[in-house]
Scaffold this active site. Structure first.
Site, PDB file in Angstrom:
ATOM      1  CE  LYS A  12       2.295  27.345  10.162  1.00 54.46           C
ATOM      2  NZ  LYS A  12       2.064  27.186  11.821  1.00 54.46           N
ATOM      3  CG  ASP A 143      -0.973  24.616   8.883  1.00 51.14           C
ATOM      4  OD1 ASP A 143      -1.815  25.273   9.160  1.00 51.14           O
ATOM      5  OD2 ASP A 143       0.104  24.559   9.534  1.00 51.14           O
TER       6      ASP A 143
END
Ligand code: C5P
Length: 335
Positions: A12, A143
């Site tokens: 990401k 995350d």
């Protein structure tokens, strides 16, 4: 050809990252736009027929510190956590093809962990609900829940056709979901955003490891010393409206960038400013730092410019990758 399931663990970037004051539990609330990308690690997962242990092998262009025992790898920890929550006592073989640089702000390890949770849940007949998986993910790292959220959609299959539309960088038909999310809390509150992403990304990493806890501590020090306050919350609606505009007009920021530029290690300051300057000079519409570093990226609305930038930067920096926003997947297992 390896056996078992082949599982993608995409990385990401943070298109936007605002960081607020440290909470009493030691974490900082954030306001972020996370964007899932095509580029990532790949895992092969298979059951060990005759034993109940965990075998982890690591391959690929990025090597891990060989003095760190496998039990400390987040993928290994994910297996253990899944087993204690689900009661599974099988043996598992995991081969991790590591492509995403470490300490790079790209969520490589977090995505590996999410891929393991999703795949084991599938391979053992879905003993855990999506919410249970997200709760386990939050124990592994801030995350990790994002990658669970993007890796599962229970009712909809986002087909490869959608993904390939996004991947050409052309305006797509309006049905693709680009793995974009508005993320708050310490990273565990995730709202998926249905937005088109007709652009591509050039990732550049200067081969500097950036520790997340150290980066947050540096941000605290910087604010204490300079008397700077966190910027106000922007809010989901304003951020989404900005996402819908051309990347050249984005005013997203990453609070860590200012901190590194003011009090970071000299080699970080020099690398970040040189990479961001290079990306802009090569036609990026928007540039930023991802996460707590050390990867900088450029968003390009023109694929040809991105290809030229990629080729040029390959000669200047140790890690360069041209990649695309990834459509949300219907299933973690890709083969
Ligand atoms: O959750 P994760 O293990 O990735 O966090 C590592 C460290 O980074 C935490 O122990 C904390 O010091 C810091 N952190 C933070 N605020 C966040 C996420 C991480 O302060 N939102």
């Amino acid at each position: 050809m390896r056996g078992g399931l082949r599982v993608a663990a995409p990385c990401k970037i943070n298109l936007h990252l605002g960081v607020f004051d440290r909470r009493s539990d030691g974490y900082h609330p954030i306001e972020s736009i996370f964007q899932l990308l095509e580029f990532g690690d790949v895992l092969w997962i298979d059951s060990l027929k005759k034993s109940s242990g965990i075998e982890l092998c690591v391959e690929g262009p990025v090597s891990l510190n060989s003095s760190v025992p496998p039990e400390q790898n987040i993928a290994y920890k994910a297996v253990r956590l899944f087993q204690s929550a689900s009661g599974d006592d099988s043996g598992w073989y995991i081969c991790l093809e590591k492509r995403v640089p470490l300490g790079a702000g790209l969520g490589g390890g977090s995505s590996d962990a999410a891929a393991v949770l999703l795949a084991l849940n599938q391979l053992t007949g879905y003993p855990l609900s999506r919410q249970q998986l997200e709760n386990l993910a939050a124990k592994l790292g801030s995350d990790v829940p994002f990658f669970i959220k993007c890796g599962i959609t229970e009712t909809t299959d986002y087909s490869a056709a959608n993904a390939s539309t996004v991947n050409t960088g052309t305006t797509n038909a309006g049905t693709a979901y680009a793995g974009t999310a508005y993320v708050t809390g310490r990273g565990e509150q995730i709202e998926l955003i249905d937005v088109l992403a007709p652009w591509c990304v050039v990732l550049v990493n200067p081969a500097l490891h950036s520790s997340t806890p150290e980066a947050f501590a540096m941000l605290d020090t910087f604010r204490q010393k300079s008397g700077a306050y966190p910027k106000p919350l922007i809010g989901r609606d304003r951020l989404v409206r900005m996402l819908e505009t051309h990347p050249a007009s984005w005013t997203f920021y990453n609070d860590f960038l200012e901190v590194f530029m003011e009090i970071g290690r000299p080699e970080m300051q020099q690398s970040y400013s040189a990479i961001l300057r290079d990306l802009k000079a090569l036609g990026a519409d928007f540039v930023n730092l991802s996460g707590s570093g050390s990867t900088c990226y450029g968003v390009f609305s023109a694929v040809e410019s991105a290809k030229t930038a990629y080729k040029t930067l390959l000669n200047r920096w140790p890690f360069v990758e041209l990649t695309f926003p990834l459509a949300r997947r219907g299933n973690a297992v890709v083969q």
